[in-house]
Write a protein that holds these residues in place. Structure first.
Motif, PDB file in Angstrom:
ATOM      1  N   LEU A 175      52.056  12.992  23.250  1.00 37.29           N
ATOM      2  CA  LEU A 175      51.321  13.248  24.489  1.00 37.29           C
ATOM      3  C   LEU A 175      50.470  12.036  24.862  1.00 37.29           C
ATOM      4  O   LEU A 175      50.415  11.630  26.028  1.00 37.29           O
ATOM      5  N   GLN A 176      49.828  11.439  23.874  1.00 36.60           N
ATOM      6  CA  GLN A 176      49.007  10.254  24.109  1.00 36.60           C
ATOM      7  C   GLN A 176      49.859   9.101  24.636  1.00 36.60           C
ATOM      8  O   GLN A 176      49.477   8.414  25.589  1.00 36.60           O
ATOM      9  N   ALA A 177      51.023   8.912  24.037  1.00 30.52           N
ATOM     10  CA  ALA A 177      51.924   7.839  24.475  1.00 30.52           C
ATOM     11  C   ALA A 177      52.387   8.066  25.909  1.00 30.52           C
ATOM     12  O   ALA A 177      52.479   7.126  26.708  1.00 30.52           O
ATOM     13  N   ALA A 178      52.649   9.336  26.250  1.00 31.84           N
ATOM     14  CA  ALA A 178      53.086   9.651  27.614  1.00 31.84           C
ATOM     15  C   ALA A 178      51.998   9.329  28.626  1.00 31.84           C
ATOM     16  O   ALA A 178      52.272   8.801  29.708  1.00 31.84           O
ATOM     17  N   MET A 179      50.749   9.635  28.259  1.00 33.16           N
ATOM     18  CA  MET A 179      49.625   9.342  29.157  1.00 33.16           C
ATOM     19  C   MET A 179      49.444   7.837  29.326  1.00 33.16           C
ATOM     20  O   MET A 179      49.245   7.331  30.428  1.00 33.16           O
ATOM     21  N   LEU A 180      49.497   7.106  28.221  1.00 31.85           N
ATOM     22  CA  LEU A 180      49.249   5.668  28.261  1.00 31.85           C
ATOM     23  C   LEU A 180      50.378   4.901  28.940  1.00 31.85           C
ATOM     24  O   LEU A 180      50.158   3.834  29.510  1.00 31.85           O
ATOM     25  N   ASN A 181      51.587   5.434  28.854  1.00 27.63           N
ATOM     26  CA  ASN A 181      52.756   4.749  29.432  1.00 27.63           C
ATOM     27  C   ASN A 181      53.182   5.339  30.773  1.00 27.63           C
ATOM     28  O   ASN A 181      54.291   5.111  31.229  1.00 27.63           O
ATOM     29  N   MET A 182      52.298   6.094  31.381  1.00 27.81           N
ATOM     30  CA  MET A 182      52.608   6.727  32.657  1.00 27.81           C
ATOM     31  C   MET A 182      52.842   5.680  33.744  1.00 27.81           C
ATOM     32  O   MET A 182      52.135   4.666  33.791  1.00 27.81           O
ATOM     33  N   PRO A 183      53.825   5.874  34.608  1.00 27.63           N
ATOM     34  CA  PRO A 183      54.053   4.920  35.698  1.00 27.63           C
ATOM     35  C   PRO A 183      52.795   4.765  36.553  1.00 27.63           C
ATOM     36  O   PRO A 183      52.082   5.727  36.807  1.00 27.63           O
TER      37      PRO A 183
END
Length: 469
Positions: free
Chosen positions: A342-350
């Protein structure tokens, strides 16, 4: 998608559902935290009371009680003094005197403005939004009756004034939603003034225009005021002196000035002539000054000063316990393996880091039903990463990185005041209970002005502003 990641969303959904049904978050939060831990294969006892090693993120996290206790330890003085300050202003009649003076100045013909403006002034002056609800509703009731507007429109106006831009967007506000980011980014309450002003306009203007449009639509449809049989108007008490509105205004100005003028001086390192005091301690000093001044200006009412302090102190415990429990839930979420994804998804969000932060804060504020709780969870998990990214974007130039951190502060504050006001929010439930209105009757105005517009605008603003970095 791993079961652990699914458990996070299921736990958040369960938390929202149970809170919306009116259950206390004090028991709902630990129950949902245990649910997340159990599905993620984490020892529930460790998740609740101890420490646990997360091999994915290689970090040692405190359990539920550690997260809740840490938040309580950090923010209890601010909650305590904020509640006492609001209660003293309330019980001495200072806040009401100021509100009445503003209403006389504006007039009932501008009913929406006559309700919104006192709410904004009080929240910008550091008074708890819960106190503002209780102070303003009886006056708003009389204003809408004089203007012959449906009283079911009143909660929307109060919410817009009390839960809106003066809580999160106006620079220098002493509300905790503007203070929490200072601890993570090393900023001041005046962070990112330009972004603050643009946010005030983009969030504040549409909200106010919507309320006026609803009022105009009601007039055209000949929908007038209907008395509330459950509402009992207070009998007139002892007459207060004509100057008493100053007892409401001067403490507010004192809190704002001490925090934003003297605060930065106190915050300087000792070797630079300051006291090295953190912003949350500066807020404590500002609130103390406001309390002392209000007490001195109401010294003839000495018999109610101590009871008002006691009442405020008792009320502060409920407020901080609710938020601490929400933060404790977030601490457990950070322990489970699925949080890394979840953290990675937030940080790598377009988009950019401002947009990423806006989404993270909005989602967690909505899940917990708490602006300060959701923001604390998001920043505890992600602020260090954002600061690293800010330094990289600044090519290692400290001054430029500091400017980006100011933007991160403001975006976090603005975004915390969006999805937090979903139907299960404690302040929303209190407002509807005080006004004797149901969600069906009055939540639409609350939702559009304090949830929909701020959420959309904060994300759009973060997305666009982020490309200027």
């Amino acid at each position: 998608m791993s079961l652990s990641l699914v458990s996070i969303f299921l736990g958040l959904g369960l938390l929202m559902y149970l809170a919306y049904r009116g259950n206390s978050i004090i028991w709902v939060a630990p129950l949902c935290a245990a649910f997340v831990a159990l599905l993620s294969g984490i020892n529930v006892i460790n998740a609740y009371t101890g420490y646990d090693w997360n091999p994915t993120t290689r970090a040692l996290y405190r359990g539920y009680m550690g997260g809740a206790a840490n938040y309580f330890l950090l923010w209890f003085p601010s909650f305590f003094l904020g509640a006492v300050y609001g209660k003293v202003m309330d019980m001495t009649g200072s806040a009401r005197s100021l509100a009445e003076a503003l209403v006389k100045l504006i007039g009932s013909k501008r009913a929406v403005l006559a309700v919104v403006l006192p709410c904004m002034l009080m929240t910008y002056g550091g008074i708890s939004l819960f106190v503002v609800v209780f102070v303003i509703y009886p006056m708003g009731y009389a204003i809408y009756r004089a203007a012959n507007l449906p009283r079911t429109l009143l909660p929307g106006a109060i919410a817009f004034g009390a839960f809106g831009i003066t809580m999160t967007t106006v620079p220098g506000t002493p509300q905790i939603q503007n203070i929490i980011p200072t601890r993570f980014y090393g900023t001041t309450p005046m962070a990112a003034i330009a972004l603050s002003i643009v946010g005030m306009v983009l969030i504040g203007v549409p909200g106010y225009l919507y309320l006026e449009w609803e009022a105009g639509k009601a007039r055209k449809a000949l929908r007038g005021f209907e008395e509330d049989p459950k509402f009992e108007e207070a009998a007139a008490g002892e007459a207060l002196p004509k100057w008493h509105w100053l007892a409401g205004l001067l403490p507010i100005l004192t809190v704002i000035i001490v925090l934003n003028v003297f605060g930065p001086m106190m915050g300087k390192p000792v070797d630079q002539g300051g006291l090295g005091i953190a912003t949350q301690q500066q807020l404590v000093i500002a609130l103390l000054c406001g309390i002392v001044l209000c007490c001195l200006m109401n010294i003839k009412q000495y018999k109610i000063l101590l009871p008002s302090i006691s009442s405020g102190a008792n009320g502060s415990l409920t407020a901080i316990m609710n938020t601490s429990c929400a933060v404790g839930f977030g601490t457990v979420v950070q322990m489970v393996p699925g949080f890394a994804a979840l953290q990675a998804a937030m940080l790598n969000m377009p988009g950019n880091i401002l947009f990423s932060e806006s989404v993270a804060v909005n989602v967690l504020a909505g899940a917990t039903g708490s602006a300060s709780g959701g923001m604390s969870i998001a920043l505890t998990a992600l602020a260090d990463k954002y600061k690293e990214m800010a330094l990289a974007l600044a090519n290692g130039v400290t001054d430029k990185a500091d400017a980006i951190n100011q933007l991160l502060h403001r975006v976090a504050s603005q975004s915390s005041g969006g999805l937090d006001t979903l139907p299960h929010n404690g302040a929303v439930l209190t407002l509807l209970a005080v006004s004797h209105c149901t969600h069906k009757e009055s939540y639409k105005g609350v939702f559009i002005t304090t949830c929909l517009i701020p959420t959309v605008m904060s994300m759009i603003l973060a997305l666009i502003w982020g490309f200027t970095i």
